[in-house]
Design a protein around this motif. Structure first.
Motif, PDB file in Angstrom:
ATOM      1  N   ASN A  15      74.842   9.079  -5.682  1.00  0.00           N
ATOM      2  CA  ASN A  15      74.615   8.802  -4.668  1.00  0.00           C
ATOM      3  C   ASN A  15      75.010   9.239  -3.357  1.00  0.00           C
ATOM      4  O   ASN A  15      75.273  10.510  -3.834  1.00  0.00           O
ATOM      5  N   PRO A  16      74.366   9.278  -2.721  1.00  0.00           N
ATOM      6  CA  PRO A  16      75.150  10.108  -1.260  1.00  0.00           C
ATOM      7  C   PRO A  16      76.458  10.197  -0.488  1.00  0.00           C
ATOM      8  O   PRO A  16      76.420  11.329  -0.035  1.00  0.00           O
ATOM      9  N   ALA A  17      77.227   9.593  -1.602  1.00  0.00           N
ATOM     10  CA  ALA A  17      78.897   9.914  -0.895  1.00  0.00           C
ATOM     11  C   ALA A  17      78.684  11.006  -2.542  1.00  0.00           C
ATOM     12  O   ALA A  17      80.250  10.863  -2.583  1.00  0.00           O
ATOM     13  N   GLY A  18      78.204  11.404  -3.896  1.00  0.00           N
ATOM     14  CA  GLY A  18      78.451  11.909  -4.442  1.00  0.00           C
ATOM     15  C   GLY A  18      79.045  11.241  -6.272  1.00  0.00           C
ATOM     16  O   GLY A  18      79.706  12.491  -6.567  1.00  0.00           O
ATOM     17  N   ALA A  19      78.555   9.855  -5.749  1.00  0.00           N
ATOM     18  CA  ALA A  19      79.612   9.015  -7.054  1.00  0.00           C
ATOM     19  C   ALA A  19      78.234   9.019  -8.020  1.00  0.00           C
ATOM     20  O   ALA A  19      77.366   8.227  -7.217  1.00  0.00           O
ATOM     21  N   LEU A  20      78.692   9.548  -9.225  1.00  0.00           N
ATOM     22  CA  LEU A  20      77.553   9.622  -9.816  1.00  0.00           C
ATOM     23  C   LEU A  20      77.001   8.009 -10.305  1.00  0.00           C
ATOM     24  O   LEU A  20      77.977   6.956 -10.202  1.00  0.00           O
ATOM     25  N   ARG A  21      75.952   7.424 -10.270  1.00  0.00           N
ATOM     26  CA  ARG A  21      75.322   5.827 -10.206  1.00  0.00           C
ATOM     27  C   ARG A  21      74.254   6.317 -10.696  1.00  0.00           C
ATOM     28  O   ARG A  21      73.652   6.810 -11.175  1.00  0.00           O
ATOM     29  N   PRO A  22      74.511   4.866 -11.885  1.00  0.00           N
ATOM     30  CA  PRO A  22      72.937   4.893 -12.755  1.00  0.00           C
ATOM     31  C   PRO A  22      71.724   4.408 -12.306  1.00  0.00           C
ATOM     32  O   PRO A  22      71.977   3.890 -11.173  1.00  0.00           O
ATOM     33  N   THR A  23      71.167   4.485 -12.903  1.00  0.00           N
ATOM     34  CA  THR A  23      69.831   4.366 -12.107  1.00  0.00           C
ATOM     35  C   THR A  23      68.817   3.260 -12.991  1.00  0.00           C
ATOM     36  O   THR A  23      68.747   3.329 -14.282  1.00  0.00           O
ATOM     37  N   THR A  24      68.291   2.758 -13.024  1.00  0.00           N
ATOM     38  CA  THR A  24      66.798   1.883 -13.653  1.00  0.00           C
ATOM     39  C   THR A  24      65.256   2.320 -12.931  1.00  0.00           C
ATOM     40  O   THR A  24      64.722   2.615 -12.670  1.00  0.00           O
ATOM     41  N   LEU A  25      64.481   2.263 -13.844  1.00  0.00           N
ATOM     42  CA  LEU A  25      63.458   2.774 -14.915  1.00  0.00           C
ATOM     43  C   LEU A  25      63.088   0.904 -14.479  1.00  0.00           C
ATOM     44  O   LEU A  25      62.625   0.109 -14.959  1.00  0.00           O
ATOM     45  N   TYR A  26      61.434   1.415 -13.720  1.00  0.00           N
ATOM     46  CA  TYR A  26      60.565   0.036 -13.669  1.00  0.00           C
ATOM     47  C   TYR A  26      59.567   1.287 -13.811  1.00  0.00           C
ATOM     48  O   TYR A  26      58.568   1.832 -13.268  1.00  0.00           O
ATOM     49  N   PHE A  27      57.998   0.242 -14.080  1.00  0.00           N
ATOM     50  CA  PHE A  27      56.528   0.616 -14.179  1.00  0.00           C
ATOM     51  C   PHE A  27      56.008  -1.036 -13.649  1.00  0.00           C
ATOM     52  O   PHE A  27      56.365  -1.962 -13.691  1.00  0.00           O
TER      53      PHE A  27
END
Length: 177
Positions: A155-167
């Motif tokens: 994220n902008p702060a540098g912490a790894l974050r999950p992402t969610t995929l959408y369609f």
């Protein structure tokens, strides 16, 4: 408020305002591929780099403006492979912090969806930071959650974050032809 599609010349003319929007979005905590604080020169260079993709028809970019001020943007990345011309990726949906909460994100999203359908695209996809405000927008706009990838991006702060995929299926699908 107007929403218009940009060609490469108009994108280049608005690159300074688009850079301001990008830095504001990143400074506001939105995960759009950059770390905070985002250097304005880097934001300008990134947007300038998009002009060639717009000119080549690989990227469609819309901007929302109040008067002459850019308040939001959304893009569609269009594939170049013959087996994927029915789909596009929704990318870089951004609304300036001062313009949030007034339906602009939904209007930009709807604009991109309609333009995609008009171009014969029948499937859109995107990724967004899990738990972000954008997720609510996509869910309420009829997008389907496809899954989650852990530690996908910082994220902008540098912490790894999950992402969610959408369609989202749009326009006439194969069964409708």
């Amino acid at each position: 408020m107007t929403v218009t599609r940009l060609d490469d010349v108009r994108l280049t003319a608005l690159v300074e305002q688009l850079a301001d929007l990008l830095t504001d979005t990143v400074d506001g905590g939105a995960s759009v591929g950059f770390l905070a604080p985002l250097d304005r020169a880097e934001a300008v260079a990134w947007w300038r780099g998009r002009a060639a993709a717009v000119a080549a028809g690989e990227l469609a970019v819309w901007v929302a403006r109040e008067g002459e001020r850019v308040t939001g943007t959304v893009s569609l990345a269009l594939p170049d492979k013959p087996n994927s011309r029915h789909r596009a990726e929704l990318v870089k949906l951004m609304v300036g912090r001062e313009s949030r909460g007034r339906g602009l994100g939904r209007r930009l999203l709807t604009t991109a969806e309609r333009a995609a359908a008009d171009a014969g695209i029948t499937l859109l996809h995107l990724d967004t930071e899990t738990g972000s405000p954008a997720e609510h927008l996509y869910r309420t706009a009829g997008w389907t959650r496809a899954g989650e990838i852990p530690d996908y991006a910082a994220n902008p702060a540098g912490a790894l974050r999950p992402t969610t995929l959408y369609f989202k299926r749009i326009g006439a699908g194969p069964a409708d032809r």
